[in-house]
Design a protein around this motif. Sequence first.
Motif, PDB file in Angstrom:
ATOM      1  N   TRP A   3       0.816  -1.210   0.000  1.00  0.00           N
ATOM      2  CA  TRP A   3       0.000   0.000   0.000  1.00  0.00           C
ATOM      3  C   TRP A   3       0.848   1.258   0.000  1.00  0.00           C
ATOM      4  CZ3 TRP A   3      -5.225   0.917  -0.279  1.00  0.00           C
ATOM      5  CH2 TRP A   3      -5.999  -0.239  -0.440  1.00  0.00           C
ATOM      6  N   ASP A   4       2.180   1.104  -0.286  1.00  0.00           N
ATOM      7  CA  ASP A   4       3.047   2.272  -0.321  1.00  0.00           C
ATOM      8  C   ASP A   4       2.629   3.239  -1.416  1.00  0.00           C
ATOM      9  OD1 ASP A   4       4.446   1.095   1.680  1.00  0.00           O
ATOM     10  OD2 ASP A   4       6.028   0.292   0.399  1.00  0.00           O
ATOM     11  N   SER A   5       2.048   2.670  -2.493  1.00  0.00           N
ATOM     12  CA  SER A   5       1.670   3.520  -3.623  1.00  0.00           C
ATOM     13  C   SER A   5       0.323   4.198  -3.436  1.00  0.00           C
ATOM     14  CB  SER A   5       1.623   2.673  -4.906  1.00  0.00           C
ATOM     15  OG  SER A   5       0.648   1.665  -4.778  1.00  0.00           O
ATOM     16  N   LEU A   6      -0.378   3.879  -2.365  1.00  0.00           N
ATOM     17  CA  LEU A   6      -1.689   4.463  -2.133  1.00  0.00           C
ATOM     18  C   LEU A   6      -1.544   5.918  -1.726  1.00  0.00           C
ATOM     19  CD1 LEU A   6      -4.737   3.994  -1.917  1.00  0.00           C
ATOM     20  CD2 LEU A   6      -4.392   3.377   0.465  1.00  0.00           C
ATOM     21  N   CYS A   7      -2.163   6.790  -2.471  1.00  0.00           N
ATOM     22  CA  CYS A   7      -2.068   8.215  -2.161  1.00  0.00           C
ATOM     23  C   CYS A   7      -2.692   8.507  -0.811  1.00  0.00           C
ATOM     24  CB  CYS A   7      -2.781   9.044  -3.237  1.00  0.00           C
ATOM     25  SG  CYS A   7      -2.028   8.891  -4.862  1.00  0.00           S
ATOM     26  N   ARG A   8      -2.050   9.360  -0.063  1.00  0.00           N
ATOM     27  CA  ARG A   8      -2.563   9.696   1.255  1.00  0.00           C
ATOM     28  C   ARG A   8      -3.965  10.258   1.175  1.00  0.00           C
ATOM     29  NH1 ARG A   8       1.302  13.160   5.003  1.00  0.00           N
ATOM     30  NH2 ARG A   8       2.447  11.201   4.772  1.00  0.00           N
ATOM     31  N   GLY A   9      -4.233  11.016   0.131  1.00  0.00           N
ATOM     32  CA  GLY A   9      -5.548  11.623  -0.005  1.00  0.00           C
ATOM     33  C   GLY A   9      -6.662  10.639  -0.276  1.00  0.00           C
ATOM     34  N   ASP A  10      -6.322   9.401  -0.678  1.00  0.00           N
ATOM     35  CA  ASP A  10      -7.348   8.421  -1.013  1.00  0.00           C
ATOM     36  C   ASP A  10      -8.260   8.111   0.161  1.00  0.00           C
ATOM     37  OD1 ASP A  10      -6.509   8.196  -3.578  1.00  0.00           O
ATOM     38  OD2 ASP A  10      -5.290   6.410  -3.252  1.00  0.00           O
ATOM     39  N   LEU A  11      -7.719   8.176   1.374  1.00  0.00           N
ATOM     40  CA  LEU A  11      -8.503   7.770   2.524  1.00  0.00           C
ATOM     41  C   LEU A  11      -8.964   8.957   3.367  1.00  0.00           C
ATOM     42  CD1 LEU A  11      -6.508   4.626   3.642  1.00  0.00           C
ATOM     43  CD2 LEU A  11      -8.561   4.746   2.274  1.00  0.00           C
ATOM     44  N   PRO A  48      -8.435  11.593 -10.640  1.00  0.00           N
ATOM     45  CA  PRO A  48      -7.615  10.375 -10.494  1.00  0.00           C
ATOM     46  C   PRO A  48      -8.331   9.305  -9.673  1.00  0.00           C
ATOM     47  CG  PRO A  48      -6.318  12.354 -10.043  1.00  0.00           C
ATOM     48  CD  PRO A  48      -7.749  12.790 -10.150  1.00  0.00           C
ATOM     49  N   THR A  49      -8.029   8.061  -9.975  1.00  0.00           N
ATOM     50  CA  THR A  49      -8.657   6.942  -9.281  1.00  0.00           C
ATOM     51  C   THR A  49      -7.604   6.148  -8.523  1.00  0.00           C
ATOM     52  OG1 THR A  49     -10.411   6.743 -10.931  1.00  0.00           O
ATOM     53  CG2 THR A  49      -9.970   4.801  -9.582  1.00  0.00           C
ATOM     54  N   GLY A  50      -7.789   6.015  -7.193  1.00  0.00           N
ATOM     55  CA  GLY A  50      -6.890   5.211  -6.382  1.00  0.00           C
ATOM     56  C   GLY A  50      -7.506   3.848  -6.142  1.00  0.00           C
ATOM     57  N   HIS A  51      -6.929   3.106  -5.208  1.00  0.00           N
ATOM     58  CA  HIS A  51      -7.500   1.801  -4.879  1.00  0.00           C
ATOM     59  C   HIS A  51      -8.846   1.944  -4.184  1.00  0.00           C
ATOM     60  CE1 HIS A  51      -4.113  -0.533  -6.167  1.00  0.00           C
ATOM     61  NE2 HIS A  51      -3.294   0.169  -5.426  1.00  0.00           N
ATOM     62  N   VAL A  52      -9.011   3.030  -3.441  1.00  0.00           N
ATOM     63  CA  VAL A  52     -10.276   3.252  -2.733  1.00  0.00           C
ATOM     64  C   VAL A  52     -10.448   4.743  -2.477  1.00  0.00           C
ATOM     65  CG1 VAL A  52      -9.191   2.915  -0.454  1.00  0.00           C
ATOM     66  CG2 VAL A  52     -11.660   2.571  -0.726  1.00  0.00           C
ATOM     67  N   ASP A  53     -11.671   5.209  -2.610  1.00  0.00           N
ATOM     68  CA  ASP A  53     -11.974   6.621  -2.364  1.00  0.00           C
ATOM     69  C   ASP A  53     -13.324   6.734  -1.673  1.00  0.00           C
ATOM     70  OD1 ASP A  53      -9.818   8.216  -3.940  1.00  0.00           O
ATOM     71  OD2 ASP A  53     -10.510   6.694  -5.362  1.00  0.00           O
ATOM     72  N   GLU A  54     -13.406   7.642  -0.718  1.00  0.00           N
ATOM     73  CA  GLU A  54     -14.673   7.921  -0.050  1.00  0.00           C
ATOM     74  C   GLU A  54     -15.435   8.921  -0.912  1.00  0.00           C
ATOM     75  OE1 GLU A  54     -14.414   9.704   3.839  1.00  0.00           O
ATOM     76  OE2 GLU A  54     -16.291   8.742   4.472  1.00  0.00           O
ATOM     77  N   VAL A  55     -16.584   8.521  -1.413  1.00  0.00           N
ATOM     78  CA  VAL A  55     -17.336   9.343  -2.358  1.00  0.00           C
ATOM     79  C   VAL A  55     -18.587   9.950  -1.737  1.00  0.00           C
ATOM     80  CG1 VAL A  55     -16.455   8.033  -4.326  1.00  0.00           C
ATOM     81  CG2 VAL A  55     -18.617   7.340  -3.256  1.00  0.00           C
ATOM     82  N   TRP A  56     -18.942   9.504  -0.564  1.00  0.00           N
ATOM     83  CA  TRP A  56     -20.086   9.979   0.206  1.00  0.00           C
ATOM     84  C   TRP A  56     -19.754   9.625   1.654  1.00  0.00           C
ATOM     85  CZ3 TRP A  56     -23.790  13.237  -0.812  1.00  0.00           C
ATOM     86  CH2 TRP A  56     -24.948  13.283  -0.044  1.00  0.00           C
ATOM     87  N   PRO A  57     -20.223  10.372   2.642  1.00  0.00           N
ATOM     88  CA  PRO A  57     -19.817  10.059   4.016  1.00  0.00           C
ATOM     89  C   PRO A  57     -19.983   8.582   4.370  1.00  0.00           C
ATOM     90  CG  PRO A  57     -20.957  12.149   3.971  1.00  0.00           C
ATOM     91  CD  PRO A  57     -21.069  11.573   2.579  1.00  0.00           C
ATOM     92  N   ASN A  58     -18.860   7.951   4.703  1.00  0.00           N
ATOM     93  CA  ASN A  58     -18.795   6.538   5.110  1.00  0.00           C
ATOM     94  C   ASN A  58     -19.123   5.555   3.989  1.00  0.00           C
ATOM     95  OD1 ASN A  58     -18.032   7.166   7.781  1.00  0.00           O
ATOM     96  ND2 ASN A  58     -20.179   7.526   8.328  1.00  0.00           N
ATOM     97  N   LEU A  59     -19.115   6.018   2.755  1.00  0.00           N
ATOM     98  CA  LEU A  59     -19.375   5.162   1.601  1.00  0.00           C
ATOM     99  C   LEU A  59     -18.176   5.245   0.649  1.00  0.00           C
ATOM    100  CD1 LEU A  59     -21.200   3.327  -0.092  1.00  0.00           C
ATOM    101  CD2 LEU A  59     -22.342   5.383  -0.963  1.00  0.00           C
ATOM    102  N   TYR A  60     -17.561   4.095   0.420  1.00  0.00           N
ATOM    103  CA  TYR A  60     -16.328   4.021  -0.356  1.00  0.00           C
ATOM    104  C   TYR A  60     -16.533   3.198  -1.630  1.00  0.00           C
ATOM    105  CZ  TYR A  60     -14.155   5.434   4.076  1.00  0.00           C
ATOM    106  OH  TYR A  60     -13.817   6.095   5.241  1.00  0.00           O
ATOM    107  N   VAL A  61     -15.829   3.611  -2.686  1.00  0.00           N
ATOM    108  CA  VAL A  61     -15.771   2.825  -3.917  1.00  0.00           C
ATOM    109  C   VAL A  61     -14.327   2.376  -4.088  1.00  0.00           C
ATOM    110  CG1 VAL A  61     -16.035   2.839  -6.419  1.00  0.00           C
ATOM    111  CG2 VAL A  61     -17.695   4.043  -4.989  1.00  0.00           C
ATOM    112  N   GLY A  62     -14.136   1.077  -4.371  1.00  0.00           N
ATOM    113  CA  GLY A  62     -12.778   0.579  -4.481  1.00  0.00           C
ATOM    114  C   GLY A  62     -12.638  -0.555  -5.475  1.00  0.00           C
TER     115      GLY A  62
END
Length: 208
Positions: A3-11, A48-62
């Motif tokens: 997960w080193d490549s996961l952008c900090r902003g993704d989470l 940009p698309t990461g491995h996972v992104d929060e798109v709505w409060p407490n709802l993630y797409v990954g």
Amino acid sequence: MAWDSLCRGDLLRPKIRSASRRTTGSQSSYKTPSLEELRHLLWTRTHPTGHVDEVWPNLYVGDLYVARDKAQLSRMGISHVVDAAAGRFHIDTGPKFYKDLPVDYYGIEAEDNPNFDLSIYFYPVARYIRAALKSPRGKVLVHCAMGISRSATLVLAFLMICEEMSLADAIRTVRSHRGICPNSGFLKQLWELDLRLGREKRRGAKVF
């Protein structure tokens, strides 16, 4: 998967404003955009698309990588997983895979194929996500293989059905946090849902 490549902003939690189904003008003035207009909306200034992104409060797409990284899911506090690519020949996780986590699993054996009817799952998945988000400490991951078509389509349908957004508003909301691209068949199914919800709204019928 490292997960080193996961952008900090993704989470990071996104700053999301609540949107209503008819945000511009009156209910009667809303017109479902054409499929071409929706495609343009999806393709313009893709986020940009990461491995996972929060798109709505407490709802993630990954994608499949976050779905299989149980340590990461635990750190995120995910309580519910919707697998939109379930099955032996797709992402074969299932309840047994998550048995050592406090995670509730919902699997859909969907094909990322324009001819596949994903719309039959729109309302069942929307109900599931809504109930999960209302549960104590509910956090939901909706994923498929890449997190851009099947899972994104189901999340868009949830926002339309449960949050009363128009399809255009739902697309703008999700795209502000993650690049998505439902295939042409799924986009048409969402377009048909938008038309149906609009008719029900104009009649004053209860949408959900």
